[in-house]
Design a protein around this motif. Structure first.
Motif, PDB file in Angstrom:
ATOM      1  N   THR A  53       0.833  -1.209   0.000  1.00  0.00           N
ATOM      2  CA  THR A  53       0.000   0.000   0.000  1.00  0.00           C
ATOM      3  C   THR A  53       0.864   1.253   0.000  1.00  0.00           C
ATOM      4  OG1 THR A  53      -1.729  -1.182   1.215  1.00  0.00           O
ATOM      5  CG2 THR A  53      -1.825   1.229   1.236  1.00  0.00           C
ATOM      6  N   LEU A  54       1.916   1.236   0.812  1.00  0.00           N
ATOM      7  CA  LEU A  54       2.801   2.397   0.903  1.00  0.00           C
ATOM      8  C   LEU A  54       3.482   2.659  -0.433  1.00  0.00           C
ATOM      9  CD1 LEU A  54       4.309   4.608   2.461  1.00  0.00           C
ATOM     10  CD2 LEU A  54       5.976   2.874   3.152  1.00  0.00           C
ATOM     11  N   VAL A  55       3.990   1.623  -1.073  1.00  0.00           N
ATOM     12  CA  VAL A  55       4.659   1.799  -2.360  1.00  0.00           C
ATOM     13  C   VAL A  55       3.693   2.379  -3.384  1.00  0.00           C
ATOM     14  CG1 VAL A  55       5.790   0.611  -4.268  1.00  0.00           C
ATOM     15  CG2 VAL A  55       6.368   0.006  -1.922  1.00  0.00           C
ATOM     16  N   SER A  56       2.467   1.868  -3.421  1.00  0.00           N
ATOM     17  CA  SER A  56       1.468   2.397  -4.355  1.00  0.00           C
ATOM     18  C   SER A  56       1.185   3.864  -4.079  1.00  0.00           C
ATOM     19  CB  SER A  56       0.160   1.591  -4.240  1.00  0.00           C
ATOM     20  OG  SER A  56       0.370   0.243  -4.581  1.00  0.00           O
ATOM     21  N   GLU A  57       1.108   4.205  -2.812  1.00  0.00           N
ATOM     22  CA  GLU A  57       0.845   5.594  -2.427  1.00  0.00           C
ATOM     23  C   GLU A  57       2.005   6.496  -2.844  1.00  0.00           C
ATOM     24  OE1 GLU A  57      -0.883   7.882   1.525  1.00  0.00           O
ATOM     25  OE2 GLU A  57       0.364   6.112   1.785  1.00  0.00           O
ATOM     26  N   CYS A  58       3.226   6.002  -2.676  1.00  0.00           N
ATOM     27  CA  CYS A  58       4.406   6.788  -3.056  1.00  0.00           C
ATOM     28  C   CYS A  58       4.470   6.994  -4.567  1.00  0.00           C
ATOM     29  CB  CYS A  58       5.673   6.099  -2.567  1.00  0.00           C
ATOM     30  SG  CYS A  58       5.895   6.201  -0.777  1.00  0.00           S
ATOM     31  N   LEU A  59       4.098   5.975  -5.330  1.00  0.00           N
ATOM     32  CA  LEU A  59       4.055   6.127  -6.787  1.00  0.00           C
ATOM     33  C   LEU A  59       3.030   7.187  -7.177  1.00  0.00           C
ATOM     34  CD1 LEU A  59       4.297   2.442  -8.052  1.00  0.00           C
ATOM     35  CD2 LEU A  59       6.018   4.226  -8.263  1.00  0.00           C
ATOM     36  N   LYS A  60       1.912   7.170  -6.491  1.00  0.00           N
ATOM     37  CA  LYS A  60       0.870   8.153  -6.783  1.00  0.00           C
ATOM     38  C   LYS A  60       1.365   9.563  -6.481  1.00  0.00           C
ATOM     39  CE  LYS A  60      -3.844   9.492  -5.495  1.00  0.00           C
ATOM     40  NZ  LYS A  60      -5.006   9.215  -4.610  1.00  0.00           N
ATOM     41  N   VAL A  61       2.025   9.728  -5.339  1.00  0.00           N
ATOM     42  CA  VAL A  61       2.547  11.039  -4.959  1.00  0.00           C
ATOM     43  C   VAL A  61       3.571  11.523  -5.978  1.00  0.00           C
ATOM     44  CG1 VAL A  61       3.988  12.222  -3.255  1.00  0.00           C
ATOM     45  CG2 VAL A  61       2.084  10.798  -2.499  1.00  0.00           C
ATOM     46  N   SER A  62       4.479  10.630  -6.373  1.00  0.00           N
ATOM     47  CA  SER A  62       5.504  11.005  -7.357  1.00  0.00           C
ATOM     48  C   SER A  62       4.871  11.383  -8.680  1.00  0.00           C
ATOM     49  CB  SER A  62       6.478   9.845  -7.562  1.00  0.00           C
ATOM     50  OG  SER A  62       7.173   9.556  -6.371  1.00  0.00           O
ATOM     51  N   ASP A  63       3.853  10.653  -9.074  1.00  0.00           N
ATOM     52  CA  ASP A  63       3.176  10.945 -10.329  1.00  0.00           C
ATOM     53  C   ASP A  63       2.505  12.314 -10.276  1.00  0.00           C
ATOM     54  OD1 ASP A  63       2.004   9.962 -12.984  1.00  0.00           O
ATOM     55  OD2 ASP A  63       0.189  10.430 -11.845  1.00  0.00           O
ATOM     56  N   ARG A  92      -3.761   7.368 -15.925  1.00  0.00           N
ATOM     57  CA  ARG A  92      -2.339   7.124 -16.170  1.00  0.00           C
ATOM     58  C   ARG A  92      -1.674   6.470 -14.967  1.00  0.00           C
ATOM     59  NH1 ARG A  92      -1.772  12.876 -15.213  1.00  0.00           N
ATOM     60  NH2 ARG A  92      -0.250  13.278 -13.568  1.00  0.00           N
ATOM     61  N   LEU A  93      -2.181   6.756 -13.746  1.00  0.00           N
ATOM     62  CA  LEU A  93      -1.589   6.136 -12.575  1.00  0.00           C
ATOM     63  C   LEU A  93      -1.862   4.640 -12.564  1.00  0.00           C
ATOM     64  CD1 LEU A  93      -0.060   6.432  -9.937  1.00  0.00           C
ATOM     65  CD2 LEU A  93      -2.227   6.876  -8.789  1.00  0.00           C
ATOM     66  N   THR A  94      -3.065   4.265 -12.946  1.00  0.00           N
ATOM     67  CA  THR A  94      -3.403   2.838 -13.027  1.00  0.00           C
ATOM     68  C   THR A  94      -2.517   2.140 -14.038  1.00  0.00           C
ATOM     69  OG1 THR A  94      -5.692   3.336 -12.453  1.00  0.00           O
ATOM     70  CG2 THR A  94      -5.260   1.193 -13.463  1.00  0.00           C
ATOM     71  N   VAL A  95      -2.324   2.802 -15.183  1.00  0.00           N
ATOM     72  CA  VAL A  95      -1.447   2.232 -16.216  1.00  0.00           C
ATOM     73  C   VAL A  95      -0.030   2.089 -15.661  1.00  0.00           C
ATOM     74  CG1 VAL A  95      -0.406   2.654 -18.471  1.00  0.00           C
ATOM     75  CG2 VAL A  95      -2.837   3.145 -18.109  1.00  0.00           C
ATOM     76  N   LEU A  96       0.428   3.124 -14.953  1.00  0.00           N
ATOM     77  CA  LEU A  96       1.773   3.099 -14.391  1.00  0.00           C
ATOM     78  C   LEU A  96       1.919   1.935 -13.417  1.00  0.00           C
ATOM     79  CD1 LEU A  96       4.548   4.422 -13.763  1.00  0.00           C
ATOM     80  CD2 LEU A  96       3.370   5.798 -12.049  1.00  0.00           C
ATOM     81  N   LEU A  97       0.966   1.782 -12.512  1.00  0.00           N
ATOM     82  CA  LEU A  97       1.039   0.705 -11.533  1.00  0.00           C
ATOM     83  C   LEU A  97       1.027  -0.659 -12.209  1.00  0.00           C
ATOM     84  CD1 LEU A  97      -1.350   2.098  -8.777  1.00  0.00           C
ATOM     85  CD2 LEU A  97       1.086   1.692  -8.530  1.00  0.00           C
ATOM     86  N   ASN A  98       0.193  -0.791 -13.230  1.00  0.00           N
ATOM     87  CA  ASN A  98       0.117  -2.072 -13.944  1.00  0.00           C
ATOM     88  C   ASN A  98       1.426  -2.383 -14.653  1.00  0.00           C
ATOM     89  OD1 ASN A  98      -2.507  -2.539 -13.122  1.00  0.00           O
ATOM     90  ND2 ASN A  98      -3.413  -1.604 -14.942  1.00  0.00           N
ATOM     91  N   GLU A  99       2.021  -1.369 -15.270  1.00  0.00           N
ATOM     92  CA  GLU A  99       3.276  -1.594 -15.980  1.00  0.00           C
ATOM     93  C   GLU A  99       4.381  -2.019 -15.012  1.00  0.00           C
ATOM     94  OE1 GLU A  99       3.984   2.076 -17.925  1.00  0.00           O
ATOM     95  OE2 GLU A  99       2.742   1.611 -19.673  1.00  0.00           O
ATOM     96  N   VAL A 100       4.479  -1.315 -13.878  1.00  0.00           N
ATOM     97  CA  VAL A 100       5.509  -1.667 -12.902  1.00  0.00           C
ATOM     98  C   VAL A 100       5.269  -3.064 -12.366  1.00  0.00           C
ATOM     99  CG1 VAL A 100       6.483  -1.095 -10.648  1.00  0.00           C
ATOM    100  CG2 VAL A 100       5.925   0.732 -12.248  1.00  0.00           C
TER     101      VAL A 100
END
Length: 1674
Positions: free
Chosen positions: A884-894, A1634-1642
């Protein structure tokens, strides 16, 4: 306030102290109760919450309301204390409040008239005589008023109601009615008597009025009429008149709104009210502060929400506007002093001292010692210490008061009672405050005092060292134990060791804080301490009598006997104080069986708690004290009221028999309880909030034992506190159940209900707009500090993880508001509550530890740190806090447009890696490192003679000191005296001096700084000079030259040995000095004390080293020729000196390279090329042999490595190349072998006290601390892409799919799949190659060998096959480039150059041409849009290599098609993908131009001058809009102008460190950002082109040695430790999802790795490719 007053306060005078305000807005609400219910309700529900937010957000103040009129239990009236408590609270509000402090609602009720709780004897008797003369019956007074002769003068005391009418407390209706009749009778008779006395001139108007005055009027008199300030500035009055109330007197509710006597209006009360409201108050408050309203009567309750909504809304607005106006005016009108933090801080401590002095008595012996110290004591701090509760604080207060009387009348006293204010609780803030006060008293202003802790320590010491005033300086610091442990405060490194004659420091601490006392005694002379004993029976009794006299009290002789017996058992000052507070309640008529004193301090505290429970209600006291104690540091009054207001168990008990208008705990309850314990609590500021907490440790312990011992109850208390700091019930109705009594009394149809408790909001941060209109942030430090603590202790682990520990917004806010250390402390709470986990650190905890220094400086890099370390959690199928934390951090960075890890880019710190101390001021491969004996401190010598000290308990940099001015001499030698915890520093650069600096590791103090009396200007390497401290002398060997002895006290040269030696050995007992005589086989033995030669030892052959046995009767000599160790007799007394007792050799004949004695002295440690042997020299047998594992042995020969055998002889630690190997000696097996660094370990030390290993490595400026107990634990998550060596060169295909990377090892070449984020394969392991090249489409890798006849190799990037080798000699090939189909090579002959073109697929020569010149300097070789044309450079020997001719040449004919002169060859590069536009720089005469060349048009299409011109090659974006050079100059290529420079302060650093294109700044393809490296600091920065600002800074946790960007927008960073970091910039387009796409790609990329598709990446095995002998798939 005047300047004179400020000077007096800051000088430390306790005379005539002004009132002290605090950081609260505290308003007393005064009114009658029954007629203001609706107004109070709307204030509680709507206005107070808004005012709380207004005060907090705009001024950082806490808004408090004291409303003593509702929800009051019978206990409050049972002891007749309500009125006195109310008046005390009015005074308290006036004392504490910033701005408004008193509001009255004065309508049409005069209100309740309370009986006087005590009446002076003379006045009482006078009125009784008058009543008797009037024929009144006095029986009621005989029953209810009793004489108390313990009061001085005596008084008649009104008895507790329940003591005479037992049913009153339980609200028995008959008992209540009986009391009301009795009270009414006494009131009437006292009014008659006082009136008659007044009429006859026997009583004053004021004395008489006491018996007519209502409680409300009494409060108004105190709050307005006798206000110490101007009431108009602090008070409001609201008047509401029901115009037609006289027409509705028959209504059943009329009595609520007007004073009634039967069915008629009470005219006496109305007359008194009118006089107060219309005449007296307007004289003190301006008209605009008196808000008047008129309303009509409603048959429904008189006043109600439905019929009077307009009035109530208007009233609410008037109240809000009135309070905010008073507050704003108060803030803006505050004079300079009241805004002066230093003045307020100083005044607070002086006020506390004055309060303590008022009750001080005795202790003359200790005061005499302090006085003696002040006049003639040692020039160092003086400490008093003793048990908690022994009276140290009072002694310190009295000492402060006496300084200017007994020491020096003009002495400057700086007094701090530590822990009682924010600036005295934290060491950094304390030092800042003290330094400011010193500066004010010496130079007249506080000046610019630094914020940095280390700078503050330097300033503090400097101010004391340079203090020259004739007015002595006395610094008094009470209760060192009350400092929090930030900055390692208990280690006392900040405390000066020596003081000037006109400076004194007086300290106190309690004896239970063993660490502080131990550290103090290690630093200072025993004469600088005195212990505080108990008072003793006699002195305790004397003090008690003085206190009683000061309180106008005494005791009966029988009561005194009880006290004396108690003091015979215990006479601690705190006990005496408790006894005093207890006996103040004893009346002369109190039965002796009720006069009970406990015999111990703890029992007395417990008894006090029991008495309070009986008085205030058991449950209320239990829960109030439980909340305060569970808070660990205190709660503000608002916090305590709020949390008790969501405690329905407590509220149900409080409101058992009544229905409150608002379901909140009544303010009066805590006010009454706090009043009764005010001597044992302290108000202090924590987290920028004024909180209340226990002052004495014994009260904390007693409260914990009594109220929090039960785990379930403790969890409930912590859970309620957690809910409060969560803001769970802010603006949310909380469910509850009515009691059966309430339901029956009020006719409830259902017991279930809910109510908004009006508790404060708890956001992570408050946003507000300042006066300039700028949005500001104030962090909610209370929530950040307390929420994790309470969730952990409430066993709410899931919420602790999701809301705090693994919540990005919470963590980053806490880092910014406090520190990383504070965040890490939150994990400790979890371990305390879950002991089985205590030995294991979570991954996030380890990440935060390893990133601590970076995050403290660059907290916004948190998201990248988390994702870069923990990205692999996204591949987990099960949800987890980490995922959850990693996903949240990706969202913040995005969302913030900051770099996002494309794949894992950091190593997850090993469980074994305790800390990584990174600092760019340390040299690479730092050798000068040491730890303290206890393993708690680490010291390292950095550049420019800076010495760093780290706290190894928390991994925090404690301080850094300048050991010596670097202009005098550069220090580069460190030695250690471990038993004394000393390090010494010296230098081989001795042209001006021979320095010798001794530093205490524990205290971080320079103990001596000497210039030795003889220098050695010809010293070479650091190992050419050897120093050893022996007793009071320094033995020094200049290898091959001189051996000398110096005085350790003065540095004076005392002796030169008449020898030339190349080694010096000092025996372990420090009695022998042994020298190996240069160019001989002889060792000479000298006495350390007499310097006489004792004997010589000839070892009969050249030797490499010698070590002595513990007895010094044997020596172990490593022989140079044979590689054997000879055990030689060194005892000259037995006549066989020099005899070889045994010869030690390896079984396999390997040479012994090094010999040393183990720490235990039981074994010899013998180093060979293959490993180590432990040799039992006593039995002359091999004990164990340890071979270095084959897996870690490199291809090259290893000549030396490090080893340490722990003192217990059970663990062997080896630093071999970059690996740390730990052996179990008993079993002879490896415990663990891990890679500590990609480069060679240059330093290894083991601290056996804490089982730590300390390492540094050759190409890093970090010190790593390893926990040897955790070495066997290995992380199973994916590791980042890592090469065998450091990624030095990288080439990226134009498609952005493939990268070709070569490491610092020339045969370490990998192909990187940039799409899937993985290393695809390694190639060319059989060849040593120069910088690699890749075709634009990424299909082929073209490599050039260093040496050979077929040096150009073409490889397939698809399968790793070697396709062809071009027949070109390494002696001829100078440069080469590729297109998708061809390789062009420039080769030089003797006087000409040939350009040859080769088919990339087949390796066949297509055509070539030659030119009759050779290029000197940098070569231009650029392919153009045309397959038949090429750009080349031309210059000749003798010409300026900085310019050349640029030629466009036909490749088939060699014909020159176009020529430009004066071209800088290092600036030419293609623009975009057109193939015909090139950027460059041209010089004409002295003028330089930026140009754009069009090879298709064969001309310069743009040419402009700009300033400054680029200093290097410029990196361009994809379309050629912007470019950036190596010093971060930004150029707009549309206008060809310089438009900005990023980080101009780092210009010189960039100029120095950026030498090649590999490390040069890069433009991202889209032209929106630029990326660059700060190599020395190990940082990557991202600059926003549009905003011209740095938008992101993050650490690589290594040394970045290469940087690239791909056409697809990836950032590739090569790190010294072998990692390849791949990051991507978020897509700035507004594409939905785009965040969903980013998470899926990673996640997809990680999933591919988790399925082991690229097995080599995870298991690090190498397999040979069958198609190529030199290709191995990773």
């Amino acid at each position: 306030m005047s300047v004179t007053l400020k000077k007096r306060i800051l000088k430390g005078s306790l005379d005539h102290l002004p009132t002290l305000n605090s950081r609260v807005v505290r308003i007393f609400i005064c009114s009658t109760f029954t007629d203001t219910r609706e107004e109070r309700n709307i204030l509680i529900e709507e206005v107070y919450p808004k005012l709380q937010s207004y005060c907090k957000q705009n001024y950082g103040l806490e808004f408090q309301v004291v409303d003593m009129r509702w929800g009051v239990p019978e206990e409050a009236s049972d002891d007749h204390s309500t009125s006195s408590l109310c008046l005390a609270e009015v005074l308290n509000c006036q004392k504490l409040s910033t701005g408004p402090n008193f509001v009255t609602f004065l309508n049409q009720r005069h209100g309740y008239r309370a009986l006087m709780p005590s009446i002076p004897k003379e006045e009482f008797n006078q009125m009784m005589e008058m009543l008797r003369a009037m024929g009144e019956d006095l029986t009621v007074f005989d029953t209810w008023y009793k004489e108390d002769t313990n009061s001085l003068p005596p008084v008649f005391v009104l008895q507790q109601i329940s003591s005479i009418i037992p049913g009153y407390k339980s609200k028995d209706p008959d008992a209540v009615k009986k009391w009301e009749m009795v009270a009414e009778e006494m009131r009437d008779k006292l009014k008659k008597a006082s009136q008659r006395c007044f009429d006859e001139g026997k009583m004053s108007e004021e004395a008489k009025h006491k018996y007519f005055m209502s409680v409300t009027e009494e409060e108004i008199e105190q709050g307005i009429l006798k206000s110490p300030g101007n009431p108009t500035d602090y008070c409001l009055c609201f008047v509401r008149i029901i115009e037609d109330i006289h027409h509705n007197l028959s209504h059943s509710k009329a009595w609520r709104y007007i004073d009634m006597s039967g069915n008629a209006v009470n005219q006496e009360s109305q007359t008194l009210l009118d006089q107060l409201r219309e005449n007296r108050i307007p004289k003190f408050i301006s008209k605009e502060k008196i808000r008047r309203s008129k309303v009509k009567w409603s048959d429904k309750e008189g006043i109600n929400r439905e019929d009077h909504r307009v009035y109530l809304d208007s009233f609410a607005k008037q109240f809000y506007d009135g309070i905010t106006d008073l507050l704003d005016r108060s803030i803006s009108l505050e004079n300079e002093l009241s805004k002066d933090n230093l003045y307020i801080e100083t005044l607070q401590h002086l006020t506390l001292a004055k309060e303590r002095c008022a009750m001080f008595h005795g202790r003359q012996e200790i005061l005499d010692k302090i006085s003696s110290y002040l006049r003639e004591g040692n020039p160092e701090p003086f400490t008093i210490y003793g048990p908690s509760g022994s009276g140290k604080t009072s002694i310190m207060a009295e000492a402060a008061r006496k300084v200017q009387f007994e020491y020096h009348k003009d002495a400057i006293v700086i007094l701090r009672f530590l822990g009682t204010s924010p600036d005295s609780s934290n060491l950094r803030r304390l030092l800042r405050s003290i330094c400011s006060q010193i500066l004010y008293n010496t130079v007249g202003k506080a000046g610019n005092v630094p914020e940095d802790f280390d700078e503050l320590v330097v300033l503090f010491h400097g101010l004391l060292d340079e203090y020259k005033s004739d007015n002595p300086l006395v610094i008094i610091l009470d209760s060192l134990d009350q400092l929090n442990e930030d900055h390692s405060s208990y280690k006392l490194r900040w405390l000066p060791r020596k003081l000037k004659s006109n400076v004194r420091i007086l300290l106190s601490t309690y004896i239970e804080t063993l660490e502080i006392v131990t550290n103090l005694k290690a630093l200072f002379n025993p004469k600088s301490f005195t212990i505080v004993p108990t008072l003793g029976e006699e002195l305790g009794f004397q003090i008690l009598k003085v206190w009683l006299e000061g309180s106008s009290r005494t005791l009966t002789s029988e009561q005194y006997d009880i006290v004396q017996k108690a003091f015979h058992v215990c006479s601690l000052p705190l006990y005496v104080k408790l006894v005093f507070e207890n006996i103040l309640m004893w009346k002369s008529f109190t039965p002796l069986n009720k006069c009970i004193l406990q015999s111990t301090l703890q029992e007395s505290i417990s008894t006090l708690f029991g008495q309070l429970e009986n008085k205030h209600g058991r449950m209320f006291v239990e829960r109030a004290f439980a909340y305060v104690t569970a808070s660990a540091s205190g709660l503000s009054e608002l916090e305590l009221e709020d949390v008790m207001s969501i405690d329905d168990t407590l509220l149900t008990e409080v409101f058992k028999f009544q229905l409150p208008p608002v379901r909140r705990i009544p303010s009066l309850l805590w006010v009454r309880l706090k009043y009764d314990v005010q001597k044992y609590i302290v108000d202090k500021e924590i987290d920028e909030t004024r909180v209340t907490f226990w002052y004495h440790r014994q009260f904390i312990e007693a409260s914990q034992e009594r109220y929090l011992e039960d785990e379930n109850f403790s969890a409930e208390i912590h859970s309620n506190l957690a809910d409060y700091f969560l803001g769970k019930w802010f603006n949310v109705p909380k469910p509850f159940r009515y009691t059966a009594e309430q339901a029956k009394k009020y006719g409830m149809s259902s017991l279930d209900s809910s109510a908004d408790r009006k508790v404060a909001d708890q956001p992570i941060k408050f946003m507000y707009t300042d006066k300039e209109g700028n949005v500001q942030i104030r962090y909610n430090k209370r929530k950040l500090s307390k929420l994790p603590f309470h969730l952990a202790h409430a066993n709410r682990e899931d919420e602790l993880n999701s809301i705090c520990l693994y919540n990005y917004h919470f963590v980053i806010a806490k880092i910014k508001a406090t520190s990383v250390i504070q965040v890490l402390s939150d994990f400790i709470h979890t371990k305390v509550r879950n002991p089985p986990r205590s030995s294991k650190s979570s991954v996030l905890e380890r990440v935060l530890k390893s990133s601590q220094s970076t995050l403290q400086q660059h907290p916004d890099s948190l998201a990248l740190e988390v994702c870069g370390h923990m990205l692999s959690y996204l591949a987990d199928k099960k949800p987890s806090p980490e995922k959850t934390l990693v996903s949240e951090c990706l969202k913040v960075s995005d969302e913030s447009q900051k770099p996002i890890p494309y794949m894992m880019c950091y190593n997850v710190p090993s469980e074994a890696l305790l800390y990584k101390m990174e600092n760019h001021k340390l040299s690479y491969g730092c050798l000068n490192v040491a730890t303290s004996k206890d393993g708690k401190h680490l010291v390292a010598l950095g550049e420019n003679n800076v010495v760093f000290f780290w706290d190894l308990m928390v991994g925090e940099l404690e301080c850094e000191i300048q050991a010596l001015n670097p202009e005098e001499c550069k220090l580069n030698i460190m030695g250690i005296e471990r038993e004394k915890d000393l390090v010494y520093l010296s230098s081989t650069y001795q042209k001006a001096m021979h320095p010798f600096v001794i530093i205490n590791i524990q205290t971080s103090e320079i103990e001596k700084s000497l210039s030795l009396g003889k220098s050695y200007p010809a010293v070479g390497m650091a190992d050419s000079l050897k120093h050893v401290m022996v007793g009071q002398r320094i033995f020094c060997l200049h290898k091959g030259h001189s051996a000398d002895v110096f005085s350790l006290q003065t540095g004076q040269h005392e002796h030169t040995f008449d020898i030339s030696a190349d080694d010096m050995i000092i025996s372990s007992d420090k009695k022998l000095a042994v020298f190996h005589l240069k160019s001989s086989t002889v060792y000479a033995f000298y006495s350390v004390s007499s310097w006489e030669e004792l004997h010589q030892l000839d070892v009969n052959g050249p030797s490499l080293s010698l070590c002595l046995s513990p007895t010094t009767h044997e020596a172990f000599v490593l022989m140079k020729d044979s590689g054997l160790v000879h055990m030689v007799n060194t005892n000259k007394d037995d006549g066989t000196i020099g005899q070889v007792l045994s010869r030690i050799k390896t079984a396999d004949g390997q040479r012994i390279r090094e010999v040393s004695l183990s720490t235990s002295t039981n074994y010899l440690i013998l180093m060979t090329e293959d490993g180590l042997l432990l040799w039992n020299y006593k039995s002359s047998k091999l004990f164990k042999q340890f071979r270095i594992p084959n897996a870690v042995q490199p291809n090259h020969r290893v000549l030396d490595f490090f080893s340490t055998l722990l003192p217990d002889d059970k663990t062997l630690v080896v630093g071999y190349e970059g690996h740390l190997i730990v052996w179990d000696v008993t079993r002879g097996s490896i415990k663990t072998c891990l890679e500590a660094s990609k480069s060679k370990i240059t330093f290894l030390d083991v601290n056996s006290e804490r089982n730590l290993a300390i390492t540094t490595s050759k190409r890093n400026n970090a010190v790593q601390i390893w926990n040897l107990d955790a070495m066997g634990k290995v992380d199973s998550k994916f590791r980042p892409m890592t090469m065998r060596s450091s990624p030095r060169y990288m080439e990226i295909s134009k498609t952005g799919d493939i990268a070709l990377v070569r490491g610092t090892t020339s045969n370490d070449v990998v192909i990187v799949d940039l799409i899937n984020g993985r290393m695809k394969m390694a190639i060319s392991e059989a060849y040593e190659i120069i910088q690699p090249v890749i075709t634009p489409d990424g299909t082929y890798a073209v490599l050039r060998e260093y040496h050979g006849e077929n040096v150009i190799k073409i490889w397939s990037t698809e399968n790793g096959n070697l396709l062809s080798s071009l027949p070109l000699s390494s002696l001829r090939v100078k440069h080469y480039k590729c297109s998708n189909s061809r390789v062009v090579v420039k080769s030089d002959q003797e006087n000409s150059s040939t350009f040859s073109f080769w088919d990339v697929k087949t390796g066949k020569l297509l055509y070539d041409f030659s030119v009759d010149y050779l290029n000197i300097g940098e070569i231009i070789l650029e392919l153009t849009h045309s397959d038949d044309e090429i750009l080349i450079s031309k210059n000749q020997k003798g010409e300026d290599v900085g310019t050349c001719d640029l030629l466009l040449v036909n490749i088939k004919s060699g014909k020159e098609l176009f020529t430009l002169t004066g071209i800088n060859p290092s600036r030419i590069q293609p623009i975009g993908s057109s193939g015909h536009l090139f950027f460059g720089e041209q010089t004409e005469g002295e003028t330089r131009y930026l140009i754009v060349i069009d090879t298709k048009a064969r001309k310069v299409v743009k040419r402009e001058k700009t300033s400054p011109m680029p200093t290097s090659f410029i990196s361009l974006d994809r379309d050629g809009n912007y470019g950036i050079d190596r010093v971060l100059n930004l150029y707009d290529l549309m206008s060809m102008k310089h438009v900005h420079q990023f980080d101009p302060e780092y210009k010189d650093v960039m100029q120095k460190n950026v030498k090649t294109k590999a490390t040069a700044p890069k433009m991202m393809p889209n032209g929106e950002v630029a990326v660059w490296l700060n190599i020395r600091a190990g940082l990557v920065k991202v600059g926003n082109i549009k905003e011209r600002a740095v938008q992101s800074v993050f650490s690589v946790h290594s040394i970045p040695i290469s940087l690239g960007v791909s056409p697809r927008g990836l950032i590739i960073i090569g790190c010294e430790d072998g990692r390849l970091m791949l990051l991507q910039m978020p897509d700035s387009s507004s594409k939905e999802g785009r965040l969903t796409v980013l998470l899926n790609e990673v996640t997809n990329r990680l999933t591919m790795l988790s399925k082991d598709i690229y097995s080599g990446l995870t298991n690090n095995n190498k397999t040979q490719n069958k198609k190529s002998s030199v290709c191995s798939i990773i």
